[in-house]
Design a protein around this motif. Structure first.
Motif, PDB file in Angstrom:
ATOM      1  N   ASN A  66       0.847  -1.438   0.046  1.00 35.52           N
ATOM      2  CA  ASN A  66       0.533   0.190  -0.540  1.00 35.52           C
ATOM      3  C   ASN A  66       0.908   1.018  -0.355  1.00 35.52           C
ATOM      4  OD1 ASN A  66      -2.371  -1.624   0.010  1.00 35.52           O
ATOM      5  ND2 ASN A  66      -3.040  -1.370   2.027  1.00 35.52           N
ATOM      6  N   PHE A  67       1.981   0.797   0.366  1.00 36.76           N
ATOM      7  CA  PHE A  67       2.980   2.647   0.145  1.00 36.76           C
ATOM      8  C   PHE A  67       4.502   2.384  -0.763  1.00 36.76           C
ATOM      9  CE2 PHE A  67       1.094   0.924   4.304  1.00 36.76           C
ATOM     10  CZ  PHE A  67       0.325   2.597   4.645  1.00 36.76           C
ATOM     11  N   GLY A  68       4.006   2.895  -1.690  1.00 39.09           N
ATOM     12  CA  GLY A  68       4.708   3.065  -2.749  1.00 39.09           C
ATOM     13  C   GLY A  68       5.073   1.650  -3.840  1.00 39.09           C
ATOM     14  N   GLU A  69       6.320   1.174  -3.589  1.00 43.21           N
ATOM     15  CA  GLU A  69       6.616  -0.006  -4.244  1.00 43.21           C
ATOM     16  C   GLU A  69       6.881  -1.139  -3.225  1.00 43.21           C
ATOM     17  OE1 GLU A  69      11.166   0.649  -5.348  1.00 43.21           O
ATOM     18  OE2 GLU A  69      10.616   2.007  -6.944  1.00 43.21           O
ATOM     19  N   THR A  70       6.139  -1.851  -3.513  1.00 48.26           N
ATOM     20  CA  THR A  70       6.346  -3.464  -2.370  1.00 48.26           C
ATOM     21  C   THR A  70       7.367  -4.204  -1.930  1.00 48.26           C
ATOM     22  OG1 THR A  70       4.704  -4.238  -3.873  1.00 48.26           O
ATOM     23  CG2 THR A  70       5.210  -5.895  -2.682  1.00 48.26           C
ATOM     24  N   ARG A  71       6.762  -3.321  -0.747  1.00 52.31           N
ATOM     25  CA  ARG A  71       8.171  -3.778   0.633  1.00 52.31           C
ATOM     26  C   ARG A  71       7.697  -5.577   1.002  1.00 52.31           C
ATOM     27  NH1 ARG A  71       9.383   0.506   3.242  1.00 52.31           N
ATOM     28  NH2 ARG A  71       9.124   2.666   2.375  1.00 52.31           N
ATOM     29  N   VAL A  72       9.096  -5.886   1.017  1.00 50.74           N
ATOM     30  CA  VAL A  72       8.789  -7.031   2.091  1.00 50.74           C
ATOM     31  C   VAL A  72       9.675  -7.343   3.300  1.00 50.74           C
ATOM     32  CG1 VAL A  72       9.346  -9.901   1.601  1.00 50.74           C
ATOM     33  CG2 VAL A  72       8.929  -8.945  -0.569  1.00 50.74           C
ATOM     34  N   ASP A  73       9.178  -7.013   4.361  1.00 49.07           N
ATOM     35  CA  ASP A  73       9.573  -6.748   5.659  1.00 49.07           C
ATOM     36  C   ASP A  73       9.641  -8.308   6.486  1.00 49.07           C
ATOM     37  OD1 ASP A  73       9.572  -4.174   5.362  1.00 49.07           O
ATOM     38  OD2 ASP A  73       8.501  -3.934   6.330  1.00 49.07           O
ATOM     39  N   ARG A  74      10.743  -8.634   6.246  1.00 45.78           N
ATOM     40  CA  ARG A  74      10.765  -9.692   7.705  1.00 45.78           C
ATOM     41  C   ARG A  74      10.711  -9.809   8.707  1.00 45.78           C
ATOM     42  NH1 ARG A  74      13.699 -12.605   2.144  1.00 45.78           N
ATOM     43  NH2 ARG A  74      11.575 -11.955   0.537  1.00 45.78           N
ATOM     44  N   CYS A 123       6.808  -3.235   9.277  1.00 46.97           N
ATOM     45  CA  CYS A 123       7.496  -2.193   9.953  1.00 46.97           C
ATOM     46  C   CYS A 123       8.705  -1.055   9.169  1.00 46.97           C
ATOM     47  CB  CYS A 123       8.678  -3.049  10.452  1.00 46.97           C
ATOM     48  SG  CYS A 123       7.717  -4.379  10.913  1.00 46.97           S
ATOM     49  N   THR A 124       8.907  -1.342   7.631  1.00 45.27           N
ATOM     50  CA  THR A 124      10.397  -0.625   7.470  1.00 45.27           C
ATOM     51  C   THR A 124       9.694   1.025   7.011  1.00 45.27           C
ATOM     52  OG1 THR A 124      10.120  -1.274   5.015  1.00 45.27           O
ATOM     53  CG2 THR A 124      11.609  -1.724   6.684  1.00 45.27           C
ATOM     54  N   VAL A 125       8.379   0.560   6.595  1.00 41.75           N
ATOM     55  CA  VAL A 125       7.035   1.816   6.376  1.00 41.75           C
ATOM     56  C   VAL A 125       7.466   3.244   7.421  1.00 41.75           C
ATOM     57  CG1 VAL A 125       4.814   3.334   6.451  1.00 41.75           C
ATOM     58  CG2 VAL A 125       5.067   1.079   5.294  1.00 41.75           C
ATOM     59  N   CYS A 126       7.462   2.696   8.531  1.00 43.49           N
ATOM     60  CA  CYS A 126       8.106   3.721   9.699  1.00 43.49           C
ATOM     61  C   CYS A 126       9.100   3.837   9.912  1.00 43.49           C
ATOM     62  CB  CYS A 126       7.261   3.345  11.005  1.00 43.49           C
ATOM     63  SG  CYS A 126       5.625   3.485  10.548  1.00 43.49           S
ATOM     64  N   HIS A 127       9.847   2.709  10.832  1.00 37.88           N
ATOM     65  CA  HIS A 127      11.650   2.834  10.770  1.00 37.88           C
ATOM     66  C   HIS A 127      12.680   2.525   9.780  1.00 37.88           C
ATOM     67  CE1 HIS A 127      10.277   1.940  15.282  1.00 37.88           C
ATOM     68  NE2 HIS A 127       9.310   1.410  14.060  1.00 37.88           N
ATOM     69  N   ASP A 128      12.527   2.325   8.322  1.00 45.60           N
ATOM     70  CA  ASP A 128      13.347   1.986   7.893  1.00 45.60           C
ATOM     71  C   ASP A 128      13.919   0.982   7.635  1.00 45.60           C
ATOM     72  OD1 ASP A 128      12.603   4.144   6.201  1.00 45.60           O
ATOM     73  OD2 ASP A 128      14.189   5.814   6.364  1.00 45.60           O
ATOM     74  N   GLY A 129      15.159   0.811   7.257  1.00 49.44           N
ATOM     75  CA  GLY A 129      15.985  -0.432   7.490  1.00 49.44           C
ATOM     76  C   GLY A 129      15.905  -1.629   6.066  1.00 49.44           C
ATOM     77  N   GLN A 130      16.735  -2.811   6.238  1.00 49.60           N
ATOM     78  CA  GLN A 130      16.294  -3.320   5.281  1.00 49.60           C
ATOM     79  C   GLN A 130      15.567  -4.721   5.393  1.00 49.60           C
ATOM     80  OE1 GLN A 130      20.313  -4.866   3.670  1.00 49.60           O
ATOM     81  NE2 GLN A 130      18.457  -6.215   2.907  1.00 49.60           N
ATOM     82  N   GLY A 131      14.140  -4.251   4.923  1.00 48.99           N
ATOM     83  CA  GLY A 131      12.979  -5.515   5.449  1.00 48.99           C
ATOM     84  C   GLY A 131      13.364  -7.020   5.175  1.00 48.99           C
ATOM     85  N   ARG A 132      14.508  -7.025   3.854  1.00 51.95           N
ATOM     86  CA  ARG A 132      14.862  -8.504   3.644  1.00 51.95           C
ATOM     87  C   ARG A 132      15.341  -8.840   4.001  1.00 51.95           C
ATOM     88  NH1 ARG A 132      13.053  -9.236  -1.792  1.00 51.95           N
ATOM     89  NH2 ARG A 132      11.526  -8.097  -3.097  1.00 51.95           N
TER      90      ARG A 132
END
Lengths: 602, 425
Positions: A66-74, A123-132
């Protein structure tokens, strides 16, 4: 040979062992096992217990689209208890993500309900970091190449040691809150709001553009600065501009750490995107030019009785000294204002404030957003600075008044010269100095050169001092003794009467003969201009053109300007009448429209 | 046993003998215990029959070949295996490639290790192939009859470089993007066709999706196929050119004095097709034999080289992670943007002169490499390192090699922002 083979194969076996061990005994697996063990002891019902019994360590991931490019947060692979309220007191990574009313979480029957559900936001939408990533080093963005380390938590190794500690704290997270909560009055982003205010109060907007907020052109566009740079770079760029780029002309502002932090958070939030809007919303905004953003410097209520005092405070607060010299504060970019009242009249000052290019067509000073009364207060303050500096010898005079622009060696390479247009005169060029009469040079000193940064110093240096100063310059920099000036035949007044036909003829000659250097528009930016020093004169500089008489224009065109690239056109066959047409053309393009500004000012 | 019983063995017996029969059908020979079986082992095994049955003792000297050719080949094998495994995860798309790299590093089982192995093997192969070429030159091994195999070797060297270069782009990080931008720009300096080559490589005027796809296809399909073909050709020529080079005195010179009886042209012995090698036929079996059986001498040596190569790559892959820099940012080039290290010599020269550094000098160098065996026709000094007879040729070549290495070192360690000279410490 056999022994070597045996050792080699054994080595290969050992390495495989290590690799397989690393592969099958992950840190995240140990974390999850610890979580399951703890959860089992906490489980109260059979259903809970049986649900836990089936769970085995596995990579958890949230796919956020829902927020820009698809994120994969692990992230929840390690932070597996982040949504389990029973682990609130545990240490990381087995700690519950805090619930708070500020985040919009609500409490019902003693149970917290999240406003920002992890399944939806990741998570990374708010915190940044590398979700993968699954290794803390990579997922927290500790490796120096990752562009988005955990905001406010992770500092990378190559960050400047004196700045790194200041780059921690949850205030930095506000930059990501502002990706959706864009309204400037949003309560959850006070640091962003403060940074935005500082952006105006410190006059950043004068040089930098941020789409929808400001239109400065001198510095880089900051619309997407938050996406391009990490916070360490933003901090360094504000706190110590030259440490990042030696050629940076950005002034070092007088800001404390809290101010810089607010600015960094504000800039980090400028990513040129808005998660709160859909694509179609953004498109609409583009079509309509966007709604005016209600942001700007805070206006000061000026009381007529305290104009000068309030003007002084404005000059100090709004970072004028970041560029100018005022008293003992010196930004090292723009002229000295310490005795401005002696050099400029209040009318000039006010006009220059409102539109710097009205009085100096090539000034780089931005037009700042002050109210009319604020301008008047500052004008009153600067106009009142009438204490002349103590001047003893001509050398001291030169150092106090001239050196800032004309330089230590008199070659026009003073500390602020590169920011002035036209450049300060090179006083070592004897060709120029010795081809002009002493009267004219002294007049330039005492009356200034309108439309340029050369002020009228008449109220600071009297006739005798000016003469002594000129002698000093002649002896120290020009070095060649003055020659007798040749008597030349120059008309005092333009013999060709001003008319539309004369101007048309003049334009034709101008395009043929002059445009190569002075440009087709006469703005001094012709094709050859870049190769020429001093640069060709901007002939649309109305203040300058109006200040010189016909005789001087004729002299410069017919006999050239020695020490510059301007050739004597009489040698190239221009007749007096043709020059007359040219003069009419030059005067014509600088005619003031009725009741308005100089044409050249636009 | 009656004939009846032997023709119809019991099912039980078949089952008992099954493992031995399967083994025997695959490996026709038992572990060899005599010379006949040693020969048979070599030429009846698909993987071994590319070797000669017997090999010259001189070729087995470790300090003569240093095993460099074999190391190159084994690195290629490692690259093919790891490369195929990596292909299962990689997507040649500008939007996905970098994410796939992150997945390889973070989540894919052995992903990081595979990538490390692939990366270090690739760098190693470029270096070892170059060293192999130096070995061949310094021992004068390109001389008749091995001229053409030298040419094949030069082609293989260029293919290796191109292979490594095309692979460099695939991670789609800043390092990859700008290295390829610089590398293709060097190609663009070639006269007349330079810009066309650049366009053909990149599929556009800048490195983007088309370039990524082209580099991918070249890297995983086109170049490996060509490289495999040329490796096979290279190996085949080694056999047909009479094995590895060796000094003339290593072979006993057969006597040319024929006994009277031999004047009747009747052969005293009959030979199989294998016997049709160069040299006087009748001398076979008479001259002192300097060869030994490939099994086990050659194969053991090869196994040793293989074990050393694999161990080295495994250790490197365990200790050092392949770099993965920021995602591509077209607007933000690193300063300096550097080509892959093996092209940094070129980039260093390009910084002096675009044409001469990027195309002129390297082009001349490659041309000289190709025609070397046809210019240097002397037969002296073959099969010895730095033979005195070849002082001039070796000195010229060594100069080229040292200059190249010095340029690579300068480009790698001594060049900072704006390509200014910096000291690395």
């Amino acid at each position: 040979m056999r022994l070597a083979l045996a050792i080699g194969t054994f080595l290969i076996l050992v390495i495989h062992g290590v690799v397989f061990y690393n592969q099958f005994f992950h840190r995240w697996e140990r974390n999850q096992t610890a979580y399951f063990d703890q959860a089992r002891t906490m489980a109260k019902t059979d259903a809970e217990r049986s649900a836990l019994a089936d769970r085995k360590p596995a990579i958890e991931q949230i796919v956020v689209s829902n927020f820009g490019e698809t994120r994969v947060d692990r992230c929840t692979t390690c932070h597996i208890a982040s949504d389990d309220p029973r682990f609130a007191t545990y240490a990381h990574p087995l700690k519950t993500h805090p619930y708070s009313l500020e985040l919009g979480d609500t409490q019902k029957n003693g149970k917290w309900e999240r406003r920002h559900k992890f399944a939806e936001f990741g998570c990374t939408v708010c915190h940044d970091g590398q979700g993968r990533g699954l290794e803390p080093k990579y997922s927290h963005g500790e490796d120096e190449y990752w562009p988005e380390p955990l905001l406010g938590y992770t500092t990378q190794e190559n960050w400047r040691k004196d700045f790194a500690p200041k780059l921690k704290g949850k205030e930095y997270l506000e930059a990501n809150c502002a990706q959706c909560h864009t309204e400037s009055s949003f309560k959850g982003t006070p640091t962003v709001a403060r940074g935005r205010q500082l952006f105006f109060d410190s006059n950043c907007y004068g040089c930098h553009r941020i789409q929808g907020l400001s239109e400065g052109t001198i510095g880089p566009d900051l619309t997407e600065v938050g996406r391009k740079w990490k916070i360490d770079y933003l901090w360094a760029r504000i706190a110590d501009p030259k440490s990042v780029l030696a050629t940076s002309i950005m002034p070092k502002f007088n800001l404390n750490d809290a101010d810089i932090k607010a600015l960094v958070v504000f800039l980090k939030s400028r990513k040129g995107r808005n998660f709160a809007e859909t694509e179609i919303d953004r498109f609409k905004v583009k079509l309509t030019g966007g709604e005016p953003v209600n942001a700007g410097p805070k206006p000061v209520d000026i009381k007529p009785a305290e104009m000068v005092k309030q003007g002084e405070k404005l000059v100090a607060d709004r970072a004028c000294a970041a560029c100018h010299k005022v008293g003992d504060k010196d930004g090292g970019i723009a002229p000295d204002l310490s005795f401005e009242g002696l050099l400029k009249g209040e009318d000039w000052l006010l006009e220059h404030f409102k539109n710097p290019r009205a009085t100096m067509p090539d000034s780089i000073m931005p037009a700042f957003r002050f109210t009319e009364t604020e301008f008047k207060a500052m004008t009153a303050y600067l106009g009142g600075l009438k204490t002349a500096p103590a001047l003893t010898t001509p050398e001291a005079t030169y150092k106090a008044l001239c050196l800032r622009c004309h330089g230590e060696k008199g070659d026009g390479e003073g500390p602020i010269a590169q920011h002035l247009d036209p450049y300060p005169r090179d006083l070592t060029k004897s060709g120029f100095m010795n081809s002009k009469s002493t009267e004219r040079l002294i007049s330039s000193i005492r009356n200034g050169v309108p439309g340029t940064s050369m002020s009228a110093w008449g109220k600071v240096v009297d006739e005798a001092r000016a003469k002594a100063l000129l002698d000093y310059i002649q002896a120290t920099f020009t070095k060649e003794p003055r020659r007798e000036l040749k008597a030349r035949e120059i008309p005092e007044k333009n013999p060709v009467p001003m008319s539309a036909e004369s101007m048309t003829r003049g334009e034709a000659t101008f395009v043929n003969r002059c445009a190569g250097c002075h440009g087709r528009k006469g703005d001094g930016k012709g094709g050859n201009a870049l190769d020429i020093l001093p640069r060709p004169r901007n002939l649309r500089n109305g203040a300058f053109v109006d200040s010189v008489n016909d005789r001087r224009l004729f002299e410069s065109i017919l006999y050239g300007v020695q020490g510059t690239a301007m050739p004597p056109w009489v040698d190239y066959g221009l007749s007096t009448n043709e020059v007359g047409d040219l003069v009419n053309f030059i005067r014509g393009i600088n005619q003031k429209p009725k009741g308005g500004q100089h044409a050249g000012a636009n | 046993m009656s004939p009846n019983k032997t023709s119809q063995p019991s099912l039980w017996k078949s089952l008992v003998e099954l493992p031995r029969n399967v083994w025997g059908s695959i490996f026709r020979n038992p572990l060899p215990s005599n010379d006949l079986e040693r020969s048979a082992t070599s030429f009846t095994n698909f993987f071994l029959h590319i070797h000669p049955v017997k090999v010259h003792k001189h070729s087995l000297r470790p300090w003569y070949t240093l095993g460099l050719g074999l190391i190159s080949f084994f690195l290629f094998v490692i690259l093919v295996v790891t490369g195929i495994l990596l292909m299962f995860y990689y997507v040649p798309s500008t939007t996905q490639a970098y994410d796939r790299m992150l997945d390889l590093r973070g989540t894919v089982a052995f992903g990081m290790f595979l990538r490390n192995m692939h990366r270090w093997s690739a760098h190693g192969m470029v270096a070892v192939v170059f060293m192999h070429m130096c070995r061949v030159f310094f021992t004068g091994s390109y001389k008749k009859p091995r001229e053409f195999n030298w040419v094949l070797g030069v082609i293989l060297f260029l293919l290796t470089l191109f292979m490594s270069f095309t692979g460099y782009l695939l991670p789609w990080d800043q390092l990859a993007f700008w290295a390829i931008t610089v590398g293709t720009a060097i190609a663009g300096y070639a006269p007349v066709i330079g810009k066309d080559i650049q366009f053909l490589l990149m599929g556009g005027t800048s490195v983007g999706q088309e370039a990524l796809l082209r580099f991918y296809v070249l890297h995983v399909a086109v170049l490996p196929a060509i490289l495999t073909l040329f490796i096979a050709f290279h190996f085949w020529r080694i056999r047909k050119d009479g094995g590895l080079s060796r000094p003339a005195e290593a072979d006993a010179i057969p006597t040319l004095e024929f006994p009277e009886a031999s004047t009747n042209l009747e052969p005293r012995r009959t030979y199989g097709v294998q016997g049709l090698v160069r040299g006087p036929l009748h001398a076979a079996g008479k001259v002192p034999d300097n060869t030994v059986f490939s099994w086990p001498n050659l194969f053991r040596a090869e196994l040793f080289v293989f074990v050393v190569t694999v161990s080295a790559i495994l250790i490197l892959a365990l200790l050092f992670n392949a770099p993965l820099e920021e995602p591509v940012n077209v607007m933000h080039p690193p300063n300096p943007a550097k080509a892959p290290w093996y092209f940094l010599g070129l980039q260093e020269m390009v910084s002096y002169s675009a044409f001469w550094g990027g195309i002129g000098v390297p082009g001349l160098f490659v041309f000289l490499l190709f025609i070397t065996p046809y210019i240097d026709r002397g037969t002296e000094g073959v099969g010895r390192w730095f033979a005195r007879e070849r002082l001039l040729a070796n000195t010229i070549f060594l100069t080229f090699v040292i200059v190249n290495i010095v340029f690579v070192i300068i480009g790698t360690f001594f060049r900072g922002p704006n390509w200014t000279f910096v000291t690395p410490w």
